[in-house]
Design an enzyme around this catalytic site. Structure first.
Site, PDB file in Angstrom:
ATOM      1  N   ASN A   8      18.954 -43.692 -12.729  1.00 48.60           N
ATOM      2  CA  ASN A   8      18.771 -42.426 -12.009  1.00 48.60           C
ATOM      3  C   ASN A   8      17.545 -41.747 -12.606  1.00 48.60           C
ATOM      4  O   ASN A   8      17.606 -41.209 -13.703  1.00 48.60           O
ATOM      5  CB  ASN A   8      20.028 -41.557 -12.172  1.00 48.60           C
ATOM      6  N   TRP A   9      16.439 -41.802 -11.867  1.00 43.76           N
ATOM      7  CA  TRP A   9      15.174 -41.281 -12.406  1.00 43.76           C
ATOM      8  C   TRP A   9      15.119 -39.748 -12.347  1.00 43.76           C
ATOM      9  O   TRP A   9      14.195 -39.156 -12.868  1.00 43.76           O
ATOM     10  CB  TRP A   9      13.991 -41.878 -11.632  1.00 43.76           C
ATOM     11  N   LYS A  10      16.067 -39.127 -11.680  1.00 44.32           N
ATOM     12  CA  LYS A  10      16.095 -37.655 -11.532  1.00 44.32           C
ATOM     13  C   LYS A  10      14.720 -37.157 -11.049  1.00 44.32           C
ATOM     14  O   LYS A  10      14.110 -37.814 -10.210  1.00 44.32           O
ATOM     15  CB  LYS A  10      16.550 -37.018 -12.843  1.00 44.32           C
ATOM     16  N   HIS A 105      26.346 -35.894  -8.213  1.00 43.13           N
ATOM     17  CA  HIS A 105      25.922 -35.837  -9.618  1.00 43.13           C
ATOM     18  C   HIS A 105      26.174 -34.438 -10.182  1.00 43.13           C
ATOM     19  O   HIS A 105      26.045 -33.447  -9.464  1.00 43.13           O
ATOM     20  CB  HIS A 105      24.433 -36.196  -9.720  1.00 43.13           C
ATOM     21  N   GLU A 107      24.471 -32.578 -11.922  1.00 42.21           N
ATOM     22  CA  GLU A 107      23.343 -31.641 -11.786  1.00 42.21           C
ATOM     23  C   GLU A 107      23.290 -31.055 -10.371  1.00 42.21           C
ATOM     24  O   GLU A 107      22.880 -29.905 -10.190  1.00 42.21           O
ATOM     25  CB  GLU A 107      22.032 -32.360 -12.163  1.00 42.21           C
ATOM     26  N   GLU A 187      30.707 -39.703 -15.446  1.00 41.05           N
ATOM     27  CA  GLU A 187      29.672 -39.129 -16.291  1.00 41.05           C
ATOM     28  C   GLU A 187      30.168 -37.804 -16.881  1.00 41.05           C
ATOM     29  O   GLU A 187      30.090 -36.764 -16.206  1.00 41.05           O
ATOM     30  CB  GLU A 187      28.408 -38.845 -15.475  1.00 41.05           C
ATOM     31  N   GLY A 193      22.250 -36.616 -21.296  1.00 39.15           N
ATOM     32  CA  GLY A 193      21.010 -36.176 -21.939  1.00 39.15           C
ATOM     33  C   GLY A 193      21.189 -35.534 -23.296  1.00 39.15           C
ATOM     34  O   GLY A 193      20.275 -34.881 -23.810  1.00 39.15           O
ATOM     35  N   SER A 231      24.022 -40.682 -21.776  1.00 39.38           N
ATOM     36  CA  SER A 231      23.390 -41.121 -23.024  1.00 39.38           C
ATOM     37  C   SER A 231      23.579 -42.609 -23.311  1.00 39.38           C
ATOM     38  O   SER A 231      23.669 -43.020 -24.467  1.00 39.38           O
ATOM     39  CB  SER A 231      23.890 -40.271 -24.207  1.00 39.38           C
ATOM     40  N   GLY A 253      17.742 -41.048 -18.894  1.00 43.36           N
ATOM     41  CA  GLY A 253      16.536 -41.132 -19.724  1.00 43.36           C
ATOM     42  C   GLY A 253      16.091 -42.554 -20.028  1.00 43.36           C
ATOM     43  O   GLY A 253      14.895 -42.874 -19.915  1.00 43.36           O
TER      44      GLY A 253
HETATM   45  P1  13P Z   1      21.207 -39.762 -19.507  1.00 41.54           P
HETATM   46  O1  13P Z   1      21.312 -41.267 -19.542  1.00 41.54           O
HETATM   47  O2  13P Z   1      19.798 -39.260 -19.679  1.00 41.54           O
HETATM   48  O3  13P Z   1      22.195 -39.124 -20.429  1.00 41.54           O
HETATM   49  O4  13P Z   1      21.608 -39.306 -18.010  1.00 41.54           O
HETATM   50  C1  13P Z   1      22.767 -39.794 -17.453  1.00 41.54           C
HETATM   51  C2  13P Z   1      22.795 -39.410 -16.030  1.00 41.54           C
HETATM   52  O5  13P Z   1      22.939 -38.250 -15.690  1.00 41.54           O
HETATM   53  C3  13P Z   1      22.617 -40.481 -15.041  1.00 41.54           C
HETATM   54  O6  13P Z   1      22.960 -40.038 -13.770  1.00 41.54           O
END
Ligand code: 13P
Length: 273
Positions: A8-10, A105, A107, A187, A193, A231, A253
Site C-alpha cells: 500500500n503505497w499510500k 483502511h 486512515e 491492521e 507506521g 510495521s 513503508g
Molecule cells: P506500515 O507498514 O507503514 O506500518 O503501514 C501498514 C499499512 O497501513 C498498510 O496498509
C-alpha cells in the site's frame, strides 16, 4: 494456500519519476536471472496499490508481469459516473487497470469518517465491477488496551454480513466466488507506521477469530485469506510468515523499497510453499 503480499503505497511517491524508479527496481529484481526471486515468490501473489493519480501508469507497466495492481479506495456514491467532485469510481479505477481495491483502511476511517454504510456501498460497487477487495479492519491503541479488539473487529466485519444479506437475495452464486475476491487485512491502528507490532501469537489468535466470524456469515467463506498489516518489514516478516493463520502481509513503508518489499514476499513464499 497461496500467500498475498500487498504494497500500500499510500500518498507516495511524490513524482512520476520516483514511481518509475521504484517500479524499475521492483521489476528488475523480479525478472533477474541472477537471483532466484522468481522461484521464491511463485507461492506468493504480489500486488501494489499506488495513489489514484499514478494508477494508470503503474498498471500499464505491470500489465504483462505477475504483479497485480490495486486502487487504494473507490467512490461510495456511484460505481460509474456522476457529480462527485474528487471521487474515482470502481468503473474508473478498473478502466485505469486496477483489478483490486483496498477498502476501509484505518486512515480512510480516521480522516474521512468512513462508516458501515459508506463501506457497504463501496464493497458493493467494487464487487459488482469485478474488482477484488482487500477489506481492512483493526483496533486503536485505546481499544487494544481496554481488551476490546474482538468486539471492534466484529463490528467492522458486520459490513461483510450486510453485503451477504443484500447480495444473497439477488445473486445466490455471488457468495461462492467471494473467497477469491475478498481478502481481510487485520491492521491494528497502533501498529501502523509505528514500529510497534503485536506478537505473532496475538495476530494468529486474532486471525483465527476473524476466520471463524466470517465463516459464520457463510460456509463458502471458511477459506478466506486473512493478512496482517502494521510495521511489517524485512526483519520481522519471517516470524509472521511462519504462522499458518497469517496468509500474507499488507505493507506500507517497507513496500516503497523494492528490496524490503521482495524480502517480505520471499519470507511468505518460503513458508507457504
Ligand atoms: P506500515 O507498514 O507503514 O506500518 O503501514 C501498514 C499499512 O497501513 C498498510 O496498509
Amino acid at each position: 494456500m497461496q500467500a498475498w503480499v500487498i504494497g500500500n503505497w499510500k500518498q507516495n511517491p511524490a513524482t512520476k519519476h520516483e514511481v518509475n524508479t521504484l517500479l524499475d527496481s521492483l521489476l528488475a529484481a523480479i525478472n533477474s536471472d541472477e537471483n532466484d526471486t522468481v522461484n521464491k515468490v511463485t507461492h506468493c501473489q504480489l500486488m501494489v496499490a499506488p495513489s489514484c493519480i499514478h494508477l494508470a501508469a503503474v498498471s500499464t507497466r505491470l500489465k504483462d508481469t505477475s504483479v497485480l495492481c490495486a486502487a487504494q479506495d473507490i467512490s461510495a456514491h456511484s460505481d460509474s459516473v456522476g457529480a462527485y467532485t474528487g471521487d474515482c469510481s470502481a468503473q474508473q479505477v478498473a478502466d485505469a487497470g486496477a483489478t483490486w481495491t483496498i477498502l476501509g483502511h484505518s486512515e480512510r476511517r480516521q480522516y474521512h469518517q468512513e462508516s458501515h454504510d459508506v463501506l457497504l456501498q463501496k464493497l458493493t460497487h467494487a464487487l459488482i465491477t469485478n474488482l477484488g477487495v482487500v477489506f481492512c479492519i483493526g483496533e486503536t491503541q485505546a481499544q487494544y488496551d481496554a481488551k476490546q479488539t474482538f468486539d471492534v473487529l466484529d463490528k467492522q466485519l458486520a459490513v461483510i454480513k450486510s453485503l451477504l444479506n443484500q447480495e444473497l437475495e439477488q445473486q445466490p452464486e455471488f457468495i461462492n466466488t467471494l473467497n477469491e475476491r475478498l481478502i481481510i487485512a487485520y491492521e491494528p491502528v497502533w501498529a501502523i507506521g509505528t514500529g510497534k507490532v503485536p506478537t505473532v501469537n496475538e495476530v494468529s489468535a486474532t486471525h483465527e477469530h476473524i476466520k471463524h466470524m466470517v465463516a459464520g456469515f457463510a460456509v463458502p467463506l471458511s477459506n478466506i485469506s486473512v493478512i496482517y498489516g502494521g510495521s511489517v518489514n524485512a526483519a520481522n516478516a519471517d516470524s509472521f510468515a511462519a504462522n499458518a493463520m497469517i496468509n500474507g502481509a499488507l505493507v506500507g513503508g517497507a513496500s516503497l523499497k523494492a528490496d524490503s518489499f521482495l524480502a517480505i514476499a520471499n519470507a511468505f513464499s518460503h513458508t507457504k510453499a
